[in-house]
Design a protein around this motif. Sequence first.
Motif, PDB file in Angstrom:
ATOM      1  N   ARG A  32       0.830  -1.203   0.000  1.00 49.90           N
ATOM      2  CA  ARG A  32       0.000   0.000   0.000  1.00 49.90           C
ATOM      3  C   ARG A  32       0.867   1.257   0.000  1.00 49.90           C
ATOM      4  NH1 ARG A  32      -5.454   1.358   3.434  1.00 49.90           N
ATOM      5  NH2 ARG A  32      -5.479   3.602   3.027  1.00 49.90           N
ATOM      6  N   VAL A  33       1.953   1.242   0.739  1.00 53.78           N
ATOM      7  CA  VAL A  33       2.861   2.385   0.745  1.00 53.78           C
ATOM      8  C   VAL A  33       3.417   2.610  -0.656  1.00 53.78           C
ATOM      9  CG1 VAL A  33       5.066   3.258   1.614  1.00 53.78           C
ATOM     10  CG2 VAL A  33       3.463   2.134   3.185  1.00 53.78           C
ATOM     11  N   ALA A  34       3.807   1.538  -1.315  1.00 52.44           N
ATOM     12  CA  ALA A  34       4.394   1.647  -2.648  1.00 52.44           C
ATOM     13  C   ALA A  34       3.396   2.165  -3.671  1.00 52.44           C
ATOM     14  CB  ALA A  34       4.928   0.281  -3.085  1.00 52.44           C
ATOM     15  N   LEU A  35       2.128   1.866  -3.483  1.00 53.41           N
ATOM     16  CA  LEU A  35       1.097   2.273  -4.449  1.00 53.41           C
ATOM     17  C   LEU A  35       0.518   3.663  -4.169  1.00 53.41           C
ATOM     18  CD1 LEU A  35      -0.834  -1.116  -4.767  1.00 53.41           C
ATOM     19  CD2 LEU A  35       0.656  -0.069  -6.492  1.00 53.41           C
ATOM     20  N   ALA A  36       0.794   4.221  -2.991  1.00 48.40           N
ATOM     21  CA  ALA A  36       0.227   5.525  -2.625  1.00 48.40           C
ATOM     22  C   ALA A  36       0.768   6.615  -3.547  1.00 48.40           C
ATOM     23  CB  ALA A  36       0.554   5.838  -1.168  1.00 48.40           C
ATOM     24  N   ARG A  37      -0.095   7.519  -3.965  1.00 46.93           N
ATOM     25  CA  ARG A  37       0.298   8.557  -4.914  1.00 46.93           C
ATOM     26  C   ARG A  37       0.276   9.958  -4.299  1.00 46.93           C
ATOM     27  NH1 ARG A  37       2.348   5.013  -6.670  1.00 46.93           N
ATOM     28  NH2 ARG A  37       2.024   3.850  -8.621  1.00 46.93           N
ATOM     29  N   THR A  38      -0.787  10.302  -3.602  1.00 44.69           N
ATOM     30  CA  THR A  38      -0.878  11.645  -3.025  1.00 44.69           C
ATOM     31  C   THR A  38      -0.150  11.694  -1.688  1.00 44.69           C
ATOM     32  OG1 THR A  38      -2.917  11.236  -1.795  1.00 44.69           O
ATOM     33  CG2 THR A  38      -3.144  11.885  -4.104  1.00 44.69           C
ATOM     34  N   ASP A  39       0.145  12.916  -1.242  1.00 44.64           N
ATOM     35  CA  ASP A  39       0.805  13.077   0.056  1.00 44.64           C
ATOM     36  C   ASP A  39      -0.045  12.498   1.175  1.00 44.64           C
ATOM     37  OD1 ASP A  39       2.937  14.287  -1.147  1.00 44.64           O
ATOM     38  OD2 ASP A  39       2.289  16.334  -0.682  1.00 44.64           O
ATOM     39  N   TRP A  40      -1.376  12.747   1.095  1.00 37.38           N
ATOM     40  CA  TRP A  40      -2.289  12.221   2.121  1.00 37.38           C
ATOM     41  C   TRP A  40      -2.244  10.695   2.146  1.00 37.38           C
ATOM     42  CZ3 TRP A  40      -5.253  13.545   6.182  1.00 37.38           C
ATOM     43  CH2 TRP A  40      -6.230  12.639   6.604  1.00 37.38           C
ATOM     44  N   ASP A  41      -2.324  10.083   0.957  1.00 33.90           N
ATOM     45  CA  ASP A  41      -2.304   8.627   0.880  1.00 33.90           C
ATOM     46  C   ASP A  41      -0.980   8.068   1.397  1.00 33.90           C
ATOM     47  OD1 ASP A  41      -4.847   8.548  -0.121  1.00 33.90           O
ATOM     48  OD2 ASP A  41      -4.246   8.316  -2.214  1.00 33.90           O
TER      49      ASP A  41
END
Length: 293
Positions: A93-102
């Motif tokens: 999930r960390v690797a797939l996060a795109r926005t700063d919030w995510d």
Amino acid sequence: MTNRKTVAERKFRPAKQEAQDACRNVGTPQTQSEAYKLAFQDNEFLLRDDLRPIRFQLELLKPELLLDEAKIASTFVFYGSARIPAPAAAQERVALARTDWDQRVAKRLAEKSKYYEEARALARIAAAYPVDADGKRHFVVCSGGGPSIMEAANRGASDVDQSSIGLNITLPHEQAPNPYVTPELSFQFHYFALRKMHFTLRARALAVFPGGFGTFDEFFELLTLIQTGKMKRIPVLLFGRDFWTRVVDFEALAEEGVIGPADLDLISWVETADEAWSVVRRFYDAGGPGEGR
């Protein structure tokens, strides 16, 4: 001479047989009417608002009977978020996060993913507790039946080939039991209140992991039951001091006078499964869960 078999035999046909016979509709306007259905076979009737008290009773009674039949005398209850992933999934999930919030959210969930393994480890320990002299089981793992921390608890019991309970709830979005719940002990509830009652009725220890509204609701209701004397004290194991003290200022509640200082002692802070089990063992003085304070 009295015929014992005749005296003991059932005089009325079982309801199941009557229900089967009632389904043999002869095809007349009378028998095809909804009014002609046996009351307990008429779903439209059972789901009327007027029948809510009966549905409450049934939802309380069904799990109670099945748990009794399974010789489950006490449970070890696990509360926690349905959103904390297992460690491997957390990193994905960390690797797939795109926005700063995510990114921030994903990293915080990854930090808490260690509790998936701690819940699983604690469940393994609890599930291995031996049956008593009457063949009854204690500290049977009980979760909400969902994913994440709940899955970890049921999975831990499965690791040591022991059955575990899942108390699932019907929700507007899809909600299915995790695959590690024992099918015969997988229950579905409509009413949150009845589900929470079953969480507490047999509880002899409670592990609370980081979670959201649902975890808060279940956790604080149990604390209230103990604080007010409605329920005898049991070990309440709070995992994740950093999380909990960030989202709830327990000390401030005491300082503000809305709880007593002694109420803080209802909680035992732990970080690992071994710490948690040590607290439980000390509470029951190394005896069984029926031998506590």
